[in-house]
Write an enzyme that holds these catalytic residues in place. Sequence first.
Site, PDB file in Angstrom:
ATOM      1  N   CYS A   1      -9.840  -5.199   2.358  1.00  0.00           N
ATOM      2  CA  CYS A   1      -9.650  -6.546   1.820  1.00  0.00           C
ATOM      3  C   CYS A   1     -10.651  -6.744   0.693  1.00  0.00           C
ATOM      4  O   CYS A   1     -11.813  -6.321   0.792  1.00  0.00           O
ATOM      5  CB  CYS A   1      -9.856  -7.608   2.895  1.00  0.00           C
ATOM      6  SG  CYS A   1      -9.563  -9.264   2.242  1.00  0.00           S
TER       7      CYS A   1
ATOM      8  N   ASP B   1      -5.513 -16.151  -5.671  1.00  0.00           N
ATOM      9  CA  ASP B   1      -6.204 -15.314  -4.690  1.00  0.00           C
ATOM     10  C   ASP B   1      -6.462 -13.955  -5.341  1.00  0.00           C
ATOM     11  O   ASP B   1      -5.813 -13.596  -6.321  1.00  0.00           O
ATOM     12  CB  ASP B   1      -5.324 -15.155  -3.436  1.00  0.00           C
ATOM     13  CG  ASP B   1      -6.159 -14.799  -2.202  1.00  0.00           C
ATOM     14  OD1 ASP B   1      -7.367 -14.505  -2.353  1.00  0.00           O
ATOM     15  OD2 ASP B   1      -5.600 -14.814  -1.091  1.00  0.00           O
ATOM     16  N   ASN B   2      -7.408 -13.235  -4.783  1.00  0.00           N
ATOM     17  CA  ASN B   2      -7.678 -11.866  -5.217  1.00  0.00           C
ATOM     18  C   ASN B   2      -8.022 -11.751  -6.695  1.00  0.00           C
ATOM     19  O   ASN B   2      -7.453 -10.954  -7.435  1.00  0.00           O
ATOM     20  CB  ASN B   2      -6.501 -10.960  -4.835  1.00  0.00           C
ATOM     21  CG  ASN B   2      -6.425 -10.804  -3.326  1.00  0.00           C
ATOM     22  OD1 ASN B   2      -7.430 -10.545  -2.671  1.00  0.00           O
ATOM     23  ND2 ASN B   2      -5.246 -10.983  -2.756  1.00  0.00           N
TER      24      ASN B   2
HETATM   25  N1  LIG Z   1       3.074 -11.252   3.659  1.00  0.00           N
HETATM   26  C1  LIG Z   1       1.747 -11.133   3.627  1.00  0.00           C
HETATM   27  N2  LIG Z   1       1.220  -9.990   3.202  1.00  0.00           N
HETATM   28  C2  LIG Z   1      -0.116  -9.829   3.143  1.00  0.00           C
HETATM   29  C3  LIG Z   1      -1.001 -10.872   3.488  1.00  0.00           C
HETATM   30  C4  LIG Z   1      -0.424 -12.074   3.972  1.00  0.00           C
HETATM   31  O1  LIG Z   1      -1.124 -13.039   4.342  1.00  0.00           O
HETATM   32  N3  LIG Z   1       0.952 -12.174   4.015  1.00  0.00           N
HETATM   33  N4  LIG Z   1      -2.361 -10.688   3.348  1.00  0.00           N
HETATM   34  C5  LIG Z   1      -2.788  -9.658   2.384  1.00  0.00           C
HETATM   35  C6  LIG Z   1      -4.193  -9.338   2.392  1.00  0.00           C
HETATM   36  S1  LIG Z   1      -5.223 -10.373   1.515  1.00  0.00           S
HETATM   37  C7  LIG Z   1      -4.666  -8.159   2.929  1.00  0.00           C
HETATM   38  S2  LIG Z   1      -6.288  -7.732   2.764  1.00  0.00           S
HETATM   39  C8  LIG Z   1      -3.772  -7.238   3.645  1.00  0.00           C
HETATM   40  C9  LIG Z   1      -4.306  -6.956   5.037  1.00  0.00           C
HETATM   41  O2  LIG Z   1      -3.444  -6.108   5.750  1.00  0.00           O
HETATM   42  P1  LIG Z   1      -3.619  -5.977   7.321  1.00  0.00           P
HETATM   43  O3  LIG Z   1      -3.650  -7.370   7.899  1.00  0.00           O
HETATM   44  O4  LIG Z   1      -2.500  -5.168   7.819  1.00  0.00           O
HETATM   45  O5  LIG Z   1      -4.952  -5.298   7.546  1.00  0.00           O
HETATM   46  O6  LIG Z   1      -2.466  -7.768   3.768  1.00  0.00           O
HETATM   47  C10 LIG Z   1      -1.996  -8.377   2.600  1.00  0.00           C
HETATM   48  N5  LIG Z   1      -0.596  -8.639   2.723  1.00  0.00           N
HETATM   49 MO   LIG Z   2      -7.333  -9.366   1.382  1.00  0.00          MO
END
Ligand SMILES: Nc1nc2c(c(=O)[nH]1)N[C@H]1C(S)=C(S)[C@@H](COP(=O)(O)O)O[C@H]1N2
Ligand SMILES: [Mo]
Length: 890
Positions: free
Chosen positions: A167, A299-300
């Site tokens: 993350c 975000d990000n």
């Molecule tokens: N649909 C969806 N995908 C997502 C997210 C989410 O909230 N919804 N979070 C993202 C974020 S910020 C991260 S760091 C990763 C984390 O993946 P994991 O929960 O399988 O470790 O998923 C990503 N994909």
């Molecule tokens: Mo993330």
Amino acid sequence: MEVVPLPTPSESPDRSPVMAFHSGLPPTPPIQDFDEYQKPGLVLPTHIDGSKPLYPLPPASRQNSVLAEDLKTPDNYVERDPRLIRLTGVHPFNVEAPLSDLYDEGFLTTKDLHYVRNHGAVPRVEDSECLDWEFTIEGMVSNPIKMTLRDLIQTYDQVTYPITLVCAGNRRKEQNVVRKTKGFSWGAAGLSTALWTGVTLPDLLARAGPKRGAKYVCFEGADKLPNGYYGTSVKLNWAMDPDRGMMVAHRMNGEALPPDHGKPLRIVIPGQIGGRSVKWLKRIIVTSKPSENWYHIYDNRVLPGMISPEDSANLPETWKDERYAIYDLNTNSAICYPAHNETVPLTGGAESYKLKGYAYAGGGKRVTRLEVTLDQGRTWMLATVSYPEDLYRLAPDGEVLFGGRLDMAWRESCFCWCFWELDLPLSRLQEAGDVMIRAMDDSMMVQPRDMYWSVLGMMNNPWYRVVIHKEAHSLRFEHPTQPALMPGGWMERVKKEGGNITNGFWGEKMAGEDAAPVQEAPAKEISMVDETKVARKITADELRQHSGDDEPWFVVNGHVYDGTKFLEGHPGGAASIINAAGQDVSEEFLAIHSENAKAMMPTYHLGALSAPLSAEDDSAEHTSPADDPVFLSPKTWRKALLARKTPVSQDTKIFTFTLPSPSQTVGLPVGQHLMIRLRDPVTREAVIRAYTPLSEGSERGELNVLIKIYRDAPGTPGGKMTQGLDSLPLGHAVEFKGPVGKFEYLGRGQCTINGRGRKVGRFVMVCGGSGITPIWAVLRAVMKDKEDETRCLVLDGNRMEGDILLKDELEEAERDGSGRCKVVHTLSRPGEGWTGGKGRMDGELFEREVGRPPAERDVMVLICGPEGMEKGAKAALLGMGWDEEDLLFF
Ligand SMILES: Nc1nc2c(c(=O)[nH]1)N[C@H]1C(S)=C(S)[C@@H](COP(=O)(O)O)O[C@H]1N2
Ligand SMILES: [Mo]
Ligand SMILES: Cc1cc2nc3c(=O)[nH]c(=O)nc-3n(C[C@H](O)[C@H](O)[C@H](O)COP(=O)(O)OP(=O)(O)OC[C@H]3O[C@@H](n4cnc5c(N)ncnc54)[C@H](O)[C@@H]3O)c2cc1C
């Protein structure tokens, strides 16, 4: 973790990125059902030559169950490991493993300890629905595709890659200690590694055929969040590059994806931040522009460091600047052993200690060295680095693991973390004050000494520092921070001791520098329970019998209270107690009540709740109020999105919110108010305050609230809610609940106070600052109805002319009110040329403008303003013979 030697390069197999849909493997037989689909995961892989693989296989994972704390959330069916540390309260689920546990699992992380980052509730997909899960490849493609997971498995070449997801917020707690960011506090375990099985994006995209001009690939998930479905994008040329290894995955460590990790289908992108790896994948959209999804923009990102959280709210163009979007990870590392608070005996006979940890780089780069210093960077030592990922490259061509070709032999890029270790004599650790590490990658980029702080606190990668404390017969080690709100770590300690952790020396005192420790007053606890009652246990059933209007019981902090005797006297009106009946209202109660109110609680205490309520969830997260004709609901928090902020004076803005449906009315009776709830992004603490919207109850689709912002000033902290709202970017969700209040104006002089009717011939309206808003709601209702004969006197106190809110509206009411309305302004700091009233609102003003109460007793005084003003008005009016009954405080 044992050291794995670098593989000896054998006969290098052909570089064979697969662009064909099938690479000569026998076609996969049709899959009937979920059980059959799960089978390949159960088969222990052996090399095609029959020998055992040299590469790591996933450690045994556990059978988890649904945890008690999840029962009250929309995720009340998801099985989870209790070892995971929750970073954002109970829900949504954002977790990391304890750092040592993560390291101890080795190269591959089980589903149990893999970190999770969920922006909202987990979309529910049953086993029996998985193979029929549909997704699309659309947009700028010559051959749009809609297919099911079954199609994907049966018609495409399957691959299995080991991939580390990280993350972008990994290690953010350190940033939050330096200066609060807008993100929650990850420790150093916001990363995990698994074997992912699926189909490569180059393969899928080639089938769809991107058109000329296509440059980006957007992904969208099935999780519906306040700002739409989660989505983001990457560049098309990366997605088309087999060396980058992007894939759609349906298996993790050989099993169907767990719900938290995207069941049944997700994107997995090696070398980039986890945020791009969209879970619960529904759409792949090829475009000429980057994603316009709210989560892609807000975000990000790493915004320039000089932008404060407050500034950032009003810079949409800065957020949209693609140069600040994070894709490839930066190089980073952490010390796992010694662990935080580990003690190492100096007398136990051991001569040395082995330091161990992890490192990673982004974009397929290799970590090429890891260095350790015991003298704050003057001299460095090289640690031994091992790359378990390289063992997969040695597998024979065509090796199939969990139903996917390993396909790693030709690839040189690195998708995974690596491990480092360094054995040091204990005597050297004993002499040092701290130990720090830094990693370098194959483009010779080395981790920086100093932190790059930014609004979202992402990509934090300065040297990882562990402090060494010398105790009588041992050494004790202290990491920089602990995850979430867990106390501990040298950063918080040094800060508390008065050190400046940004002074370039980790906050340590320089020679001659005197740091005054910051003294924190111990928080005094007010007991809200009656000790003689705590033995009584009240069941959820008993509580439910008191969830109606008469004898309302409610729960605060696990204890049950009887609100019946307070229905009359409650300053917020009987309704707010009745709305709480049968519910756990801890958060709200604690957020809005004074210490005085808490001290009154033992009188109403009945006993302890026998078990936590497993009631329906009361969070706004999964209520879908769009089909309700009225927006506000007295018992549930409902979300609306911030649409505009319109400045009306230096410190006042109209905040406009979009309701879930354009035809919805706000639903607020005249004279009543609503509650707004915002959560602190770091602590998750709820801030709840009362507001009277400018919007009339009958307005549709939008909600306007005039809010005065109390900004931080040197020495006086400003307002929590108002500054919080001001630093929200447009599009952000805010929660509302209501209506509340004991007073309602029904029109033509009729009002109710706590449900009891009263006829009014004249209102005296006393207000200051933003206290004008509830007053204005009543005044406007009177003036709008030409037949309403109620007369209104408004006494409005402010500091300066520019502080007067709704000045034009008040003037207009006075002008067009056919003598029914009189407005008197008074300024405590009037400028030149001000001809209105001067000075504070005092007894003299009330004598002159209000006078003694008339014999008919048909006048009501409505009062709303800062505490001091309200007290002053009350004292003056009571002194003139007014009755408490005639005064109403909002
Ligand atoms: N649909 C969806 N995908 C997502 C997210 C989410 O909230 N919804 N979070 C993202 C974020 S910020 C991260 S760091 C990763 C984390 O993946 P994991 O929960 O399988 O470790 O998923 C990503 N994909
Ligand atoms: Mo993330
Ligand atoms: C029925 C009702 C209706 C209301 N309607 C509105 C409305 O429509 N618009 C609106 O802006 N507010 C309204 N308020 C006030 C609102 O509820 C908050 O109190 C206000 O927005 C400040 O909240 P905060 O969290 O930012 O400040 P807090 O964190 O509660 O206060 C922190 C600091 O901010 C400063 N501060 C806060 N409030 C005041 C004040 N009143 N005077 C001087 N300094 C202050 C002080 O320095 C204080 O120490 C209403 C209040 C009530 C009871």
